[in-house]
Write a protein that holds these residues in place. Sequence first.
Motif, PDB file in Angstrom:
ATOM      1  N   SER A 100       0.762  -0.985  -0.125  1.00  0.00           N
ATOM      2  CA  SER A 100      -0.052   0.008   0.109  1.00  0.00           C
ATOM      3  C   SER A 100       0.768   1.184   0.026  1.00  0.00           C
ATOM      4  O   SER A 100       0.486   2.222  -0.474  1.00  0.00           O
ATOM      5  CB  SER A 100      -0.966   0.041   1.177  1.00  0.00           C
ATOM      6  N   GLU A 101       2.211   1.137   0.531  1.00  0.00           N
ATOM      7  CA  GLU A 101       3.173   2.240   0.515  1.00  0.00           C
ATOM      8  C   GLU A 101       3.366   2.895  -0.759  1.00  0.00           C
ATOM      9  O   GLU A 101       3.334   3.923  -1.138  1.00  0.00           O
ATOM     10  CB  GLU A 101       4.275   1.969   1.608  1.00  0.00           C
ATOM     11  N   ARG A 141       0.303   4.435  -2.309  1.00  0.00           N
ATOM     12  CA  ARG A 141       0.374   5.880  -1.898  1.00  0.00           C
ATOM     13  C   ARG A 141       1.347   6.728  -2.313  1.00  0.00           C
ATOM     14  O   ARG A 141       0.820   7.854  -2.682  1.00  0.00           O
ATOM     15  CB  ARG A 141       0.469   5.857  -0.430  1.00  0.00           C
ATOM     16  N   HIS A 190       0.464   7.484  -5.880  1.00  0.00           N
ATOM     17  CA  HIS A 190      -0.862   8.488  -5.724  1.00  0.00           C
ATOM     18  C   HIS A 190      -0.180   9.906  -5.669  1.00  0.00           C
ATOM     19  O   HIS A 190      -0.949  10.843  -6.437  1.00  0.00           O
ATOM     20  CB  HIS A 190      -1.891   7.922  -4.964  1.00  0.00           C
ATOM     21  N   VAL A 226      -8.512   7.553   1.629  1.00  0.00           N
ATOM     22  CA  VAL A 226      -7.313   8.330   1.917  1.00  0.00           C
ATOM     23  C   VAL A 226      -7.633   9.931   1.532  1.00  0.00           C
ATOM     24  O   VAL A 226      -7.367  10.946   2.029  1.00  0.00           O
ATOM     25  CB  VAL A 226      -6.206   7.945   1.305  1.00  0.00           C
TER      26      VAL A 226
END
Length: 384
Positions: free
Chosen positions: A219-220, A223, A226, A249
């Motif tokens: 997920s990092e 992120r 993104h 988020v």
Amino acid sequence: MKILFIIQGEGRGHLTQALSLRQKLIGEGHQIVGVLVGKSPVRRLPDFFFEKIEAPVYLFESPNFLPSAKNKQVNLAKSVIYNVLRSHRYMSGIRYINRMIKETEADVVVNFYELLTGLTYLFFRPKALMVCIAHQYLFLHPDFVFPKESRLSLASLKFFTRITAIGAAKKLALSFRKMCEVPSEGIVVVPPLLRKEVLEVTPTNGDYLHGYLLNSGFSEEIRSWHKAHPAVKLHIFWDKKDVRPEVKVDNHLSFHQLNDTLFVRYMAGAKAYATTAGFESVCEAMYLGKPVLMVPTHIEQACNAYDATLSGAGVVSEQFDLDALLRLSQTHQPNTSFAHWVKQADWLILREFRADVLLEETPSSLWHRLSTGWIYRLGKSLPI
């Protein structure tokens, strides 16, 4: 017939395959007398599985891969040590499986790649016939093409796969495409087990990217990408404990807990799909015409991903390079023959569960036929 499912509970693939096969077998008048799921303490079974399987579910502890400290790739050394230290628990699991086969009076055991099932048949030789079903049994096919990985890793993978199938009457190898049967190995190549929810949904070309992370540490990477591309909408599914069903988020990035209905809905409307290279969701994306970015976390997924590229699913990467996925979405041509192959699943798979095909093997004749062969084949794949 009375049928007992035994499922390796890693990820969502084997679980959704079991849901699909249950739909087909119930429709043919068979009875699912129980579902045993092997899991590790680091994984949580998704709620949708308990809601949809409509049969008693029993959990037992089973060997599993452990993620790295950053919860991304598999830590092989840590996994081996962890599983060796818990071997006494796995022996209890083997005895438990044998007891449940007797108590449910199952005629047939369907093994979804659970290691302890093969060991149960090695040590106890239950009377119920065993049918193994998974994409991994294609690794034993002489025509399967492997990626360029270490010979030791590939030999270990095939060795593990053979252990799961000790005593099996047949191995149903789920495949992206048609391949010949291998009678000497008991291999029957069949289409993927997609659920009716996937087969019945109408795909559209939306404006967002869809994804699934087997290990939430990725997920990092999502992120970080993104932040550099805030205008691109992302709906990512994960299996992270103790978080809300949706972690929003911002207006363009959401992480969702696994939910089968929501997952399929987002898949159907996505521009493209990014995943940690599990077989099942790649098949769902291919069926719905979505280009796929595959990021393998271990050798098994590396083989899945390479095989998928041969059938035009998409591209393989060492990280979640969503720029590459966006570029792919502009030129991707869906494999239309794949959908025709998937639609043959019902009759190709159900014919293997017909009483006149399956039960012609008595337990005694089965073991007589297999006993001279499986030890030799197991030895051939020893990782030495």
